[in-house]
Design a protein around this motif. Structure first.
Motif, PDB file in Angstrom:
ATOM      1  N   VAL A 142      35.144  49.899  26.715  1.00 14.48           N
ATOM      2  CA  VAL A 142      34.957  51.270  26.259  1.00 14.48           C
ATOM      3  C   VAL A 142      36.194  52.128  26.501  1.00 14.48           C
ATOM      4  CG1 VAL A 142      33.627  53.392  26.682  1.00 14.48           C
ATOM      5  CG2 VAL A 142      32.458  51.196  26.456  1.00 14.48           C
ATOM      6  N   ARG A 143      36.847  51.923  27.651  1.00 13.33           N
ATOM      7  CA  ARG A 143      38.069  52.685  27.931  1.00 13.33           C
ATOM      8  C   ARG A 143      38.926  51.900  28.911  1.00 13.33           C
ATOM      9  NH1 ARG A 143      37.212  58.713  29.401  1.00 13.33           N
ATOM     10  NH2 ARG A 143      36.973  58.845  27.150  1.00 13.33           N
ATOM     11  N   TYR A 144      40.228  51.835  28.620  1.00 21.06           N
ATOM     12  CA  TYR A 144      41.125  51.033  29.450  1.00 21.06           C
ATOM     13  C   TYR A 144      41.517  51.730  30.748  1.00 21.06           C
ATOM     14  CZ  TYR A 144      41.391  48.090  25.310  1.00 21.06           C
ATOM     15  OH  TYR A 144      41.076  47.282  24.236  1.00 21.06           O
ATOM     16  N   ASN A 145      40.981  52.927  30.992  1.00 24.65           N
ATOM     17  CA  ASN A 145      41.102  53.527  32.328  1.00 24.65           C
ATOM     18  C   ASN A 145      40.444  52.632  33.375  1.00 24.65           C
ATOM     19  OD1 ASN A 145      41.318  55.694  30.313  1.00 24.65           O
ATOM     20  ND2 ASN A 145      41.513  57.047  32.072  1.00 24.65           N
ATOM     21  N   ALA A 146      39.572  51.746  32.913  1.00 23.43           N
ATOM     22  CA  ALA A 146      38.873  50.828  33.813  1.00 23.43           C
ATOM     23  C   ALA A 146      39.709  49.588  34.123  1.00 23.43           C
ATOM     24  CB  ALA A 146      37.543  50.402  33.192  1.00 23.43           C
ATOM     25  N   VAL A 147      41.003  49.624  33.864  1.00 22.67           N
ATOM     26  CA  VAL A 147      41.844  48.444  34.050  1.00 22.67           C
ATOM     27  C   VAL A 147      41.851  47.965  35.506  1.00 22.67           C
ATOM     28  CG1 VAL A 147      43.970  49.756  34.427  1.00 22.67           C
ATOM     29  CG2 VAL A 147      44.088  47.441  33.464  1.00 22.67           C
ATOM     30  N   PHE A 148      41.655  48.881  36.456  1.00 27.52           N
ATOM     31  CA  PHE A 148      41.657  48.480  37.866  1.00 27.52           C
ATOM     32  C   PHE A 148      40.260  48.123  38.373  1.00 27.52           C
ATOM     33  CE2 PHE A 148      41.293  53.112  37.741  1.00 27.52           C
ATOM     34  CZ  PHE A 148      40.215  53.354  38.580  1.00 27.52           C
ATOM     35  N   TYR A 149      39.227  48.305  37.571  1.00 27.35           N
ATOM     36  CA  TYR A 149      37.867  47.998  38.003  1.00 27.35           C
ATOM     37  C   TYR A 149      37.678  46.530  38.391  1.00 27.35           C
ATOM     38  CZ  TYR A 149      36.091  52.573  36.371  1.00 27.35           C
ATOM     39  OH  TYR A 149      35.837  53.907  36.188  1.00 27.35           O
ATOM     40  N   PRO A 150      38.184  45.567  37.584  1.00 23.70           N
ATOM     41  CA  PRO A 150      37.957  44.163  37.960  1.00 23.70           C
ATOM     42  C   PRO A 150      38.503  43.810  39.342  1.00 23.70           C
ATOM     43  CG  PRO A 150      38.678  44.306  35.675  1.00 23.70           C
ATOM     44  CD  PRO A 150      38.829  45.678  36.261  1.00 23.70           C
ATOM     45  N   LEU A 151      39.683  44.304  39.685  1.00 24.43           N
ATOM     46  CA  LEU A 151      40.261  43.997  40.992  1.00 24.43           C
ATOM     47  C   LEU A 151      39.358  44.498  42.115  1.00 24.43           C
ATOM     48  CD1 LEU A 151      42.546  42.972  42.788  1.00 24.43           C
ATOM     49  CD2 LEU A 151      43.678  45.193  42.488  1.00 24.43           C
ATOM     50  N   ILE A 152      38.884  45.731  41.981  1.00 21.31           N
ATOM     51  CA  ILE A 152      38.001  46.288  43.008  1.00 21.31           C
ATOM     52  C   ILE A 152      36.691  45.511  43.079  1.00 21.31           C
ATOM     53  CG2 ILE A 152      36.642  48.321  43.628  1.00 21.31           C
ATOM     54  CD1 ILE A 152      38.928  50.049  42.668  1.00 21.31           C
ATOM     55  N   SER A 153      36.138  45.179  41.914  1.00 19.59           N
ATOM     56  CA  SER A 153      34.890  44.411  41.902  1.00 19.59           C
ATOM     57  C   SER A 153      35.057  43.066  42.593  1.00 19.59           C
ATOM     58  CB  SER A 153      34.422  44.190  40.457  1.00 19.59           C
ATOM     59  OG  SER A 153      33.912  45.372  39.892  1.00 19.59           O
ATOM     60  N   PHE A 154      36.148  42.384  42.293  1.00 21.40           N
ATOM     61  CA  PHE A 154      36.359  41.050  42.875  1.00 21.40           C
ATOM     62  C   PHE A 154      36.526  41.127  44.397  1.00 21.40           C
ATOM     63  CE2 PHE A 154      38.348  39.475  38.642  1.00 21.40           C
ATOM     64  CZ  PHE A 154      37.092  39.460  38.070  1.00 21.40           C
ATOM     65  N   ILE A 155      37.234  42.146  44.869  1.00 29.05           N
ATOM     66  CA  ILE A 155      37.401  42.299  46.320  1.00 29.05           C
ATOM     67  C   ILE A 155      36.063  42.565  46.989  1.00 29.05           C
ATOM     68  CG2 ILE A 155      38.405  43.756  48.125  1.00 29.05           C
ATOM     69  CD1 ILE A 155      40.837  44.136  46.305  1.00 29.05           C
ATOM     70  N   VAL A 156      35.247  43.423  46.386  1.00 28.88           N
ATOM     71  CA  VAL A 156      33.926  43.724  46.946  1.00 28.88           C
ATOM     72  C   VAL A 156      33.054  42.472  46.961  1.00 28.88           C
ATOM     73  CG1 VAL A 156      31.774  44.985  46.543  1.00 28.88           C
ATOM     74  CG2 VAL A 156      33.964  46.173  46.376  1.00 28.88           C
ATOM     75  N   ILE A 157      33.038  41.745  45.862  1.00 26.39           N
ATOM     76  CA  ILE A 157      32.215  40.525  45.785  1.00 26.39           C
ATOM     77  C   ILE A 157      32.662  39.503  46.827  1.00 26.39           C
ATOM     78  CG2 ILE A 157      31.642  38.538  44.334  1.00 26.39           C
ATOM     79  CD1 ILE A 157      31.783  40.498  41.925  1.00 26.39           C
TER      80      ILE A 157
END
Length: 502
Positions: A179-194
């Protein structure tokens, strides 16, 4: 001492059901607000992005100037209806469902107490910026709603991970990224949390692998379509245009370098840039020195003039225009990177620093006025929503949204409270007194806040509608942190209680 751990006797779903009367009241207020708002503004609010999104949906384009996710959302909704009010209602409800999911999670897990709970819910339900953002035919509301769901799921993954949560999180992560590439850093944060969650290694690996496969599929599909349509492997053509636009503003302040002194592939474009700067050298007011959209969309900008000289104004269809527009992006991106590297101090002084100030007090931009102060819509928007005429109207005195001027300063105060609250929390021993879960939650919020700050400042001129999700995050945790500071400073005898007031 408030430790940030729940002692709620009921599972979350049962707790929600027990408190359903509050949810009922919350959504009754939401619907009453919506009804009144739509009486004032019967039509959605449109701006240039709207036309691109609708165009991509209408022609079923695989790629567009903007990420394709919102156009796919419009197509999915079109299976139900092309009724504009229904679309806006859906966007508004998605926002509030995500907000109540987030706030309910915070209230259930952290038990902030009655007064703080009331403040948080009031902020969620009585927030007019949500009405105006949802009224746009734009990705803003959908992106914000998905981002709120994303952070809420991360809170639960840290708290009590399970297979269904990890599976749906991968879906949400990919959805918000499209939906928006402002979320480009979301995967990194998600992976660290997981990877740091309290669950088995096998479950962690499968979750990260599943998310990675979905993200990679979308990225490689986008690259493939760009290669077919433009001849270049690129992920976002708009990124190339934006990178060049960001660099041209600071370059307007330095002594021009002759076209013959730059690399061969940039010389013709650089000549257009120098000619533009020379023509405006004696102008008392230069649009090219104002952070905004001048270089991207103004017909007098060197990027638009170079594009026009290479057939940009000779297109007959929207697809043809987009392909020609996207073909310029690789050159513009390389040129922008070249200028930034050559003039790092000017880039810092005239782009990064002013944009950092805009982050603190972002302009309202299109939120300040309904439908760009116009009483008509574009032909494509008329077709998509089956309007009988291009004329639209409001029941307000004018199209200015007078109270929207408060929000930039409100956001500045919210960010300040969050930072001061975090400093006070650390200074007064909150870190040592908190549980591992609460500390992890604070690190998560700080990571999102910091990444959003860095990305926003580097990516493009900041505007208010991009910062609604961070505003909710900063407000919620800023209130909790400030409450801890107040309790420790003025009510130390109540330090064993889980909230400021019970």
């Amino acid at each position: 001492m408030y430790t940030g751990v729940s002692t709620a006797p009921l599972p979350f779903k049962q707790w929600i059901w027990k408190n359903r009367i509050y949810l009922f009241v919350y959504f009754i207020i939401v619907l009453v607000q919506f009804t009144w708002f739509k009486w004032l503004f019967p039509y959605p609010s449109f701006f240039p992005d709207s036309n691109s999104y609708v165009e991509a949906a209408y022609y079923n384009q695989a790629i567009n100037m903007w990420p394709i996710g919102y156009s796919r959302f419009l197509q999915l909704f079109a299976f139900i209806a092309h009724y504009d009010t229904a679309l806006i209602l859906l966007q508004y409800l998605l926002l509030h469902v995500s907000i109540i999911y987030f706030l309910s999670t915070v209230i259930y897990v952290l038990r902030p107490g009655k007064w703080l709970t009331g403040i948080l819910l009031l902020f969620g339900v009585a927030n007019p910026i949500l009405l105006h953002m949802a009224n746009f035919v734009s990705s803003d509301a959908l992106y914000t709603a998905l981002s709120i769901i994303w952070i809420t799921q991360l809170c639960w993954i840290l708290y009590k991970p399970n297979n269904w949560l990890l599976f749906t999180h991968a879906i949400i992560l990919v959805a918000v990224f499209t939906v928006r590439y402002n979320a480009v850093f979301y995967p990194l944060i998600s992976f660290i949390v997981i990877l740091t969650a309290d669950t088995s290694v096998k479950r962690k690996m499968l979750s990260v692998a599943f998310s990675s496969i979905l993200l990679a599929a979308f990225v490689f599909h986008t690259l493939h379509v760009y290669k077919i349509q433009t001849g270049y492997n690129q992920f976002s053509a708009f990124g190339g245009w934006q990178l060049s636009a960001n660099a041209l503003l600071p370059y307007s302040y330095v002594d021009s370098v002759k076209a013959g002194e730059v690399p061969q592939k940039f010389r013709q474009l650089h000549g257009f840039v120098n000619e533009h700067n020379k023509a405006l050298a004696t102008s008392p007011y230069r649009n090219d020195r104002v952070l905004g959209i001048y270089f991207l969309w103004d017909g007098n900008s060197p990027l638009r003039r170079y594009f026009a000289a290479h057939g940009g104004n000779k297109t007959k269809t929207p697809n043809d225009f987009f392909r020609r527009w996207a073909k310029q992006a690789p050159l513009y991106g390389e040129y922008g990177a070249y200028l930034t590297k050559e003039y790092p101090m000017a880039y810092t002084q005239y782009y990064l620093w002013p944009n950092l100030i805009r982050y603190y007090v972002p302009p309202g931009e299109f939120l300040d006025v309904y439908n760009m102060d116009r009483d008509f819509v574009e032909d494509m928007e008329k077709k998509w929503f089956n309007y009988p005429t291009e004329k639209i109207f409001t029941r307000t005195k004018d199209k200015k949204i007078s109270y929207m001027f408060v929000y930039p300063y409100f956001l500045a105060a919210v960010n300040l409270f969050y930072v001061l609250g975090l400093i006070g929390f650390l200074t007064l021993g909150g870190w040592k007194a908190s549980t591992r879960y609460y500390r992890s939650l604070l690190v998560l919020v700080l990571a999102i806040w910091s990444c959003n700050l860095g990305f926003s400042v580097l990516a493009s001129p900041i505007v208010l509608r991009y910062q609604v999700f961070p505003m909710l995050l900063s407000f919620t945790f800023g209130i909790l942190l400030i409450a801890y500071v107040i309790r420790q400073a003025f009510y130390p005898q109540q330090s064993e209680k889980p909230a400021l007031y019970q």
